[in-house]
Design a protein around this motif. Structure first.
Motif, PDB file in Angstrom:
ATOM      1  N   PHE A 183       0.827  -1.155  -0.013  1.00  0.00           N
ATOM      2  CA  PHE A 183      -0.006   0.127   0.073  1.00  0.00           C
ATOM      3  C   PHE A 183       0.740   1.159  -0.031  1.00  0.00           C
ATOM      4  N   ARG A 184       0.684   2.026  -1.173  1.00  0.00           N
ATOM      5  CA  ARG A 184       1.472   3.294  -1.311  1.00  0.00           C
ATOM      6  C   ARG A 184       0.717   4.603  -1.134  1.00  0.00           C
ATOM      7  N   PRO A 185       0.412   5.181  -0.059  1.00  0.00           N
ATOM      8  CA  PRO A 185      -0.444   6.408   0.109  1.00  0.00           C
ATOM      9  C   PRO A 185       0.351   7.687  -0.009  1.00  0.00           C
ATOM     10  N   ASP A 186       1.339   7.797  -0.600  1.00  0.00           N
ATOM     11  CA  ASP A 186       2.034   9.166  -0.376  1.00  0.00           C
ATOM     12  C   ASP A 186       1.214  10.319  -1.326  1.00  0.00           C
ATOM     13  N   LYS A 187       0.541  10.165  -2.190  1.00  0.00           N
ATOM     14  CA  LYS A 187      -0.347  11.135  -2.791  1.00  0.00           C
ATOM     15  C   LYS A 187      -1.262  11.676  -1.880  1.00  0.00           C
ATOM     16  N   ALA A 188      -1.692  10.756  -0.815  1.00  0.00           N
ATOM     17  CA  ALA A 188      -2.697  11.233   0.058  1.00  0.00           C
ATOM     18  C   ALA A 188      -2.022  12.135   1.352  1.00  0.00           C
ATOM     19  N   ILE A 189      -0.757  11.872   1.462  1.00  0.00           N
ATOM     20  CA  ILE A 189      -0.013  12.572   2.658  1.00  0.00           C
ATOM     21  C   ILE A 189       0.667  14.108   1.930  1.00  0.00           C
TER      22      ILE A 189
END
Length: 466
Positions: A183-189
């Motif tokens: 799971f790679r949620p960097d765009k939400a951070i």
């Protein structure tokens, strides 16, 4: 001894190293727990047809070398034919000596195609034709390339908005390699990034939740974490300059997010506070799911604005950054540990000046609950080469327990990158073998062989629990 450049004892400098590698490391299956392979190509069992498609397209390591040699972008990422791009890569290879690309290139030709000729302009046409014939057959399809590599697990990396359709297809198939995801949620951070609100709109659709408030965002991310978990995900990954940790409060974070959603500008200080809060929230969710969290720290991305505008991200315009790491990383890990919500964690460092910082930091939070709970990850990106990996291994050995290390990963977009595991294994065996020869380690091959097996395979097998 073979006259081939790539031979049985490549990088192994004495008989102890040779025994460790050939007896204990060579035949271990590969657990590649972080890469960027396209899962659709695996599910479709893609046939590549030629070496350019599987080897050069998408490989920014090779692109940087070609550009440095003065090769026109037409033959790198542009409109040149597949064979023209290969021929220009072949022209480049002899100039890559002392760059890891030289070793990787010839290892990959040897391991996948049984080709031991050196790649250069003279051999290029023969090698292209021979490999194209093989890559046009089912025997060299995408899935068969993974089987040739002795892969047991490959773990790709997906955004929270991904449907995971391809992983679902693979789970229902009879493919013997376990293909999972992270799971790679960097765009939400990264709330300060261009397009953040557009990304929120996409996340709304994936989570089926209207994202108007910070609580809505947390609910949407939690729902996607649940979805990923249901589909076999047991890891997350973050590619960040550094760990964020700023003092803030719930009301302040909610105000920052509302401002962003309303199209107002936010300051850098506000962005850091928001990023700190959402990263802590996510880390607590990972702990609740018993996931492994990974942090790739230290890249300075998209340095060339002109070429980034033309080609986009991940096209070869990144470098090592020199961000301060220790204080915020310590505070972040401590905040989680203080609430007993620190998940198993792997920290990857891109600046070699910070190796000892990372090697000592992990010891602060290894609390005896799990073997090697907090890991100093293998040298990555610019450091996944002989010198970089050796320095990482030495720092970890000097300040931690190399015996608990979960080993190598490819972090690659190429299906031909798996000999990097072999490269790593040879380096590890040579380090131990050299110290046995010098009398700095005992000549106890059974015990040291067990440690080698653990580093190459067993530690990862036990740590990730797939």
């Amino acid at each position: 001894m073979s006259k081939n450049f790539i031979h049985d004892n490549f990088l192994l400098e004495n008989s102890f190293a040779e025994e460790l590698y050939h007896t204990y490391a060579k035949h271990q299956p590969i657990i590649d727990y972080h890469n960027h392979l396209p899962p659709k190509e695996i599910a479709d069992d893609k046939i590549f047809g030629n070496l350019t498609n599987v080897w050069i397209n998408g490989d920014h390591y090779k692109w940087r070398a070609m550009r440095t040699l003065g090769i026109d972008e037409k033959f790198v990422t542009g409109t040149g034919s597949e064979k023209e791009k290969f021929m220009h890569w072949a022209k480049t290879v002899p100039y890559t000596m002392r760059n890891p690309l030289y070793h990787w290139t010839h290892l990959e030709l040897a391991r996948y195609f049984d080709i031991y000729d050196l790649l250069n302009e003279k051999s290029a046409d023969k090698i292209y034709n021979e490999t194209s014939e093989k890559l046009s057959s089912k025997e060299y399809s995408c899935q068969n390339l993974l089987l040739k590599a002795n892969a047991e697990l490959v773990c790709t990396t997906e955004d929270p908005t991904d449907t995971l359709e391809q992983h679902q297809r693979l789970a229902k198939s009879d493919f013997k390699v376990n293909v999972s995801t992270a799971f790679r949620p960097d765009k939400a951070i990264l709330i300060g990034n261009d397009g953040y609100n557009a990304y929120m709109d996409a996340l709304e659709k994936s989570a089926d939740i209207a994202i108007e408030t910070f609580d809505d965002l947390c609910d949407a991310l939690k729902k996607r974490i649940d979805y990923f978990h249901e589909n076999g995900c047991r890891l997350c990954d973050h590619g960040l300059n550094q760990i964020y940790f700023e003092q803030t409060n719930e009301a302040e974070v909610k105000t920052i997010f509302r401002k962003k959603r309303e199209g107002q500008d936010i300051t850098e200080a506000e962005a850091l506070k928001f990023q700190s809060a959402i990263l802590l929230f996510l880390a607590e969710q990972y702990h609740a799911k018993c996931w492994v969290q990974q942090f790739h720290l230290g890249a300075l991305r998209n340095n060339n604005a002109r070429m980034h505008h033309i080609l986009g991200p991940d096209t070869g315009w990144d470098s090592i950054g020199d961000y301060p790491q220790a204080e915020k990383l310590s505070a972040f890990l401590n905040a989680l540990d203080s609430k007993d919500t620190l998940a198993k964690t792997i920290i990857y460092n891109l600046n070699p000046a910070d190796n000892e910082v990372m090697a000592t930091m992990i010891g602060n939070f290894n609390d005896g609950s799990v073997k090697g709970k907090v890991q100093f990850g293998s040298g990555w990106w610019f450091l996944d080469q002989k010198d970089g990996m050796t320095k990482q291994l030495n720092a970890l050995s000097n300040m931690g327990l190399i015996s608990c290390f979960v080993g190598m990963l490819t972090d690659s977009r190429s299906f031909l990158s798996f000999p990097r595991h072999e490269y790593f294994r040879r380096l590890v065996c040579n380090l131990f073998g050299d110290e046995i020869k010098r009398g700095e380690l005992p000549n106890d091959m059974e015990w040291i062989g067990k440690l080698i097996t653990d580093i190459c395979y067993s530690n990862a097998k036990n740590y990730f629990e797939f």
